[in-house]
Design a protein around this motif. Structure first.
Motif, PDB file in Angstrom:
ATOM      1  N   UNK A 126       0.848  -1.196   0.000  1.00 33.41           N
ATOM      2  CA  UNK A 126       0.000   0.000   0.000  1.00 33.41           C
ATOM      3  C   UNK A 126       0.887   1.251   0.000  1.00 33.41           C
ATOM      4  N   UNK A 127       0.343   2.348  -0.456  1.00 35.02           N
ATOM      5  CA  UNK A 127       1.112   3.587  -0.546  1.00 35.02           C
ATOM      6  C   UNK A 127       1.584   4.080   0.815  1.00 35.02           C
ATOM      7  N   UNK A 128       0.820   3.799   1.847  1.00 40.80           N
ATOM      8  CA  UNK A 128       1.150   4.308   3.180  1.00 40.80           C
ATOM      9  C   UNK A 128       2.122   3.402   3.942  1.00 40.80           C
ATOM     10  N   UNK A 129       2.385   2.227   3.400  1.00 40.16           N
ATOM     11  CA  UNK A 129       3.205   1.253   4.123  1.00 40.16           C
ATOM     12  C   UNK A 129       4.690   1.596   4.035  1.00 40.16           C
ATOM     13  N   UNK A 130       5.336   1.663   5.186  1.00 37.26           N
ATOM     14  CA  UNK A 130       6.789   1.836   5.261  1.00 37.26           C
ATOM     15  C   UNK A 130       7.343   0.850   6.282  1.00 37.26           C
ATOM     16  N   UNK A 131       8.566   0.399   6.043  1.00 37.27           N
ATOM     17  CA  UNK A 131       9.164  -0.578   6.956  1.00 37.27           C
ATOM     18  C   UNK A 131      10.685  -0.449   6.909  1.00 37.27           C
ATOM     19  N   UNK A 132      11.279  -0.354   8.079  1.00 36.84           N
ATOM     20  CA  UNK A 132      12.736  -0.310   8.185  1.00 36.84           C
ATOM     21  C   UNK A 132      13.240  -1.651   8.702  1.00 36.84           C
ATOM     22  N   UNK A 133      14.501  -1.962   8.507  1.00 31.73           N
ATOM     23  CA  UNK A 133      15.045  -3.223   9.030  1.00 31.73           C
ATOM     24  C   UNK A 133      14.878  -3.352  10.542  1.00 31.73           C
ATOM     25  N   UNK A 134      15.134  -2.258  11.272  1.00 29.74           N
ATOM     26  CA  UNK A 134      15.017  -2.330  12.732  1.00 29.74           C
ATOM     27  C   UNK A 134      13.576  -2.583  13.175  1.00 29.74           C
ATOM     28  N   UNK A 135      12.635  -2.001  12.482  1.00 30.50           N
ATOM     29  CA  UNK A 135      11.227  -2.221  12.822  1.00 30.50           C
ATOM     30  C   UNK A 135      10.829  -3.664  12.540  1.00 30.50           C
ATOM     31  N   UNK A 136      11.288  -4.206  11.428  1.00 30.50           N
ATOM     32  CA  UNK A 136      10.997  -5.600  11.070  1.00 30.50           C
ATOM     33  C   UNK A 136      11.571  -6.546  12.129  1.00 30.50           C
ATOM     34  N   UNK A 137      12.795  -6.293  12.540  1.00 30.20           N
ATOM     35  CA  UNK A 137      13.457  -7.148  13.530  1.00 30.20           C
ATOM     36  C   UNK A 137      12.756  -7.048  14.882  1.00 30.20           C
ATOM     37  N   UNK A 138      12.467  -5.826  15.300  1.00 26.51           N
ATOM     38  CA  UNK A 138      11.863  -5.601  16.617  1.00 26.51           C
ATOM     39  C   UNK A 138      10.486  -6.239  16.743  1.00 26.51           C
ATOM     40  N   UNK A 139       9.651  -6.095  15.723  1.00 21.14           N
ATOM     41  CA  UNK A 139       8.262  -6.558  15.832  1.00 21.14           C
ATOM     42  C   UNK A 139       8.086  -8.047  15.530  1.00 21.14           C
ATOM     43  N   UNK A 140       8.950  -8.609  14.708  1.00 20.56           N
ATOM     44  CA  UNK A 140       8.761 -10.023  14.331  1.00 20.56           C
ATOM     45  C   UNK A 140       9.779 -10.959  14.973  1.00 20.56           C
ATOM     46  N   UNK A 141      10.761 -10.374  15.696  1.00 17.30           N
ATOM     47  CA  UNK A 141      11.837 -11.171  16.283  1.00 17.30           C
ATOM     48  C   UNK A 141      12.609 -11.915  15.194  1.00 17.30           C
ATOM     49  N   UNK A 142      12.813 -11.266  14.065  1.00 15.61           N
ATOM     50  CA  UNK A 142      13.489 -11.884  12.928  1.00 15.61           C
ATOM     51  C   UNK A 142      14.976 -12.066  13.192  1.00 15.61           C
ATOM     52  N   UNK A 143      15.553 -13.103  12.602  1.00 15.02           N
ATOM     53  CA  UNK A 143      16.991 -13.371  12.739  1.00 15.02           C
ATOM     54  C   UNK A 143      17.701 -13.339  11.386  1.00 15.02           C
ATOM     55  N   UNK A 144      16.934 -13.257  10.319  1.00 15.92           N
ATOM     56  CA  UNK A 144      17.528 -13.285   8.984  1.00 15.92           C
ATOM     57  C   UNK A 144      18.158 -11.977   8.578  1.00 15.92           C
ATOM     58  N   UNK A 145      17.776 -10.894   9.244  1.00 13.71           N
ATOM     59  CA  UNK A 145      18.322  -9.573   8.977  1.00 13.71           C
ATOM     60  C   UNK A 145      18.897  -9.005  10.264  1.00 13.71           C
ATOM     61  N   UNK A 146      20.056  -8.367  10.167  1.00 13.74           N
ATOM     62  CA  UNK A 146      20.732  -7.759  11.306  1.00 13.74           C
ATOM     63  C   UNK A 146      20.973  -6.287  11.005  1.00 13.74           C
ATOM     64  N   UNK A 147      20.649  -5.433  11.951  1.00 12.28           N
ATOM     65  CA  UNK A 147      20.897  -4.001  11.791  1.00 12.28           C
ATOM     66  C   UNK A 147      21.932  -3.568  12.808  1.00 12.28           C
ATOM     67  N   UNK A 148      23.079  -3.079  12.310  1.00 13.19           N
ATOM     68  CA  UNK A 148      24.172  -2.667  13.185  1.00 13.19           C
ATOM     69  C   UNK A 148      24.356  -1.158  13.069  1.00 13.19           C
ATOM     70  N   UNK A 149      24.434  -0.494  14.209  1.00 13.42           N
ATOM     71  CA  UNK A 149      24.615   0.952  14.220  1.00 13.42           C
ATOM     72  C   UNK A 149      26.098   1.296  14.251  1.00 13.42           C
TER      73      UNK A 149
END
Length: 271
Positions: free
Chosen positions: A78-101
């Motif tokens: 959808x046009x309003x949908x946005x997603x960052x790697x950190x948001x994906x990791x935080x909300x889904x507990x994903x392990x396939x993507x890592x975000x390093x600051x």
């Protein structure tokens, strides 16, 4: 320790986590744009991307939050949908993507996901990336087949030469047993600082769950250099050079030998 691939003039970093290779999406995105963060977020907005990531997590991650995933999947595209790697990791507990600051951070992904992202960037780039990745793996296998996996034994070759020099030139009868052990440990840490950029104690503090000590966890290349430096340090001790002078000379020797063995630039401490 990160490795690097050169793919169509683009440097791509690889890090290892839990014995799996994670490839930098940030570096891959730089092939397409000078703003890799935006490229990655645009990819994450795609419904096909969310479905692929969700499938990968379901297969590989027993703690994956499927309820949150379903929410993202329904909103994706959808046009309003946005997603960052950190948001994906935080909300889904994903392990396939890592975000390093930080300066040397960025977004990394398991090689399965990274190849999928590369395909979205460019089919040609993906093929070259896979080719270079396979070449790296073949080189690693060849090294092991040639006996590079004997690791710690390599560093023991010149151990007696090093300790004998310390005993003869740095140990005197006025030192008690504790002071003698500290002298040996200080010389070992001098070499650790040159090769690894840290002391044995610093390694233990940074890696409390590591299997073995700093040298047990070294690469074969590092241990070859370490064995060579033991001989060089022994000779410098006999010549009466102080620790600061020896450190400077050993660092230059190590830097030269690392380049010769690995054919890549290495990061030695600059203090």
């Amino acid at each position: 320790m990160k490795k690097k691939l050169l793919v169509q003039k683009t440097s791509v970093s690889i890090m290892n986590k839990n014995d799996d290779d994670y490839i930098s999406l940030t570096d891959i995105a730089k092939y397409k744009s000078d703003e890799p963060k935006i490229v990655i977020q645009n990819w994450l907005r795609n419904k096909n991307t969310i479905e692929f990531l969700g499938l990968w997590e379901k297969i590989n991650n027993p703690d994956f939050n499927r309820i949150e995933f379903d929410t993202f999947k329904n909103e994706a595209g959808s046009n309003a949908f946005t997603l960052s790697p950190t948001k994906w990791i935080k909300h889904t507990n994903a392990i396939g993507i890592i975000s390093k600051s930080g300066r040397y951070g960025g977004t990394f992904a398991h090689k399965d996901i990274a190849f999928e992202f590369a395909s979205w960037i460019s089919a040609e780039f993906k093929l070259y990336l896979i080719k270079e990745f396979q070449r790296l793996k073949e080189q690693e296998s060849q090294r092991e087949a040639l006996g590079w996996n004997v690791k710690r034994e390599l560093a023991k070759v010149n151990y007696k030469i090093h300790t004998d020099a310390i005993k003869e030139h740095l140990i005197n009868d006025n030192l008690n047993n504790y002071q003698k052990s500290i002298t040996y440990a200080d010389e070992a840490d001098l070499l650790n600082l040159v090769v690894f950029g840290k002391t044995a104690k610093q390694f233990r503090e940074e890696n409390p769950k590591a299997d073995g000590n700093i040298r047990d966890n070294a690469s074969a290349e590092e241990l070859i250099i370490l064995a060579n430096l033991e001989t060089h340090n022994a000779e410098m001790i006999k010549q009466g050079l102080n620790k600061q002078e020896r450190f400077k000379k050993l660092r230059e020797i190590a830097k030269s030998q690392f380049k010769s063995i690995t054919n890549i630039d290495t990061k030695l401490i600059t203090k």
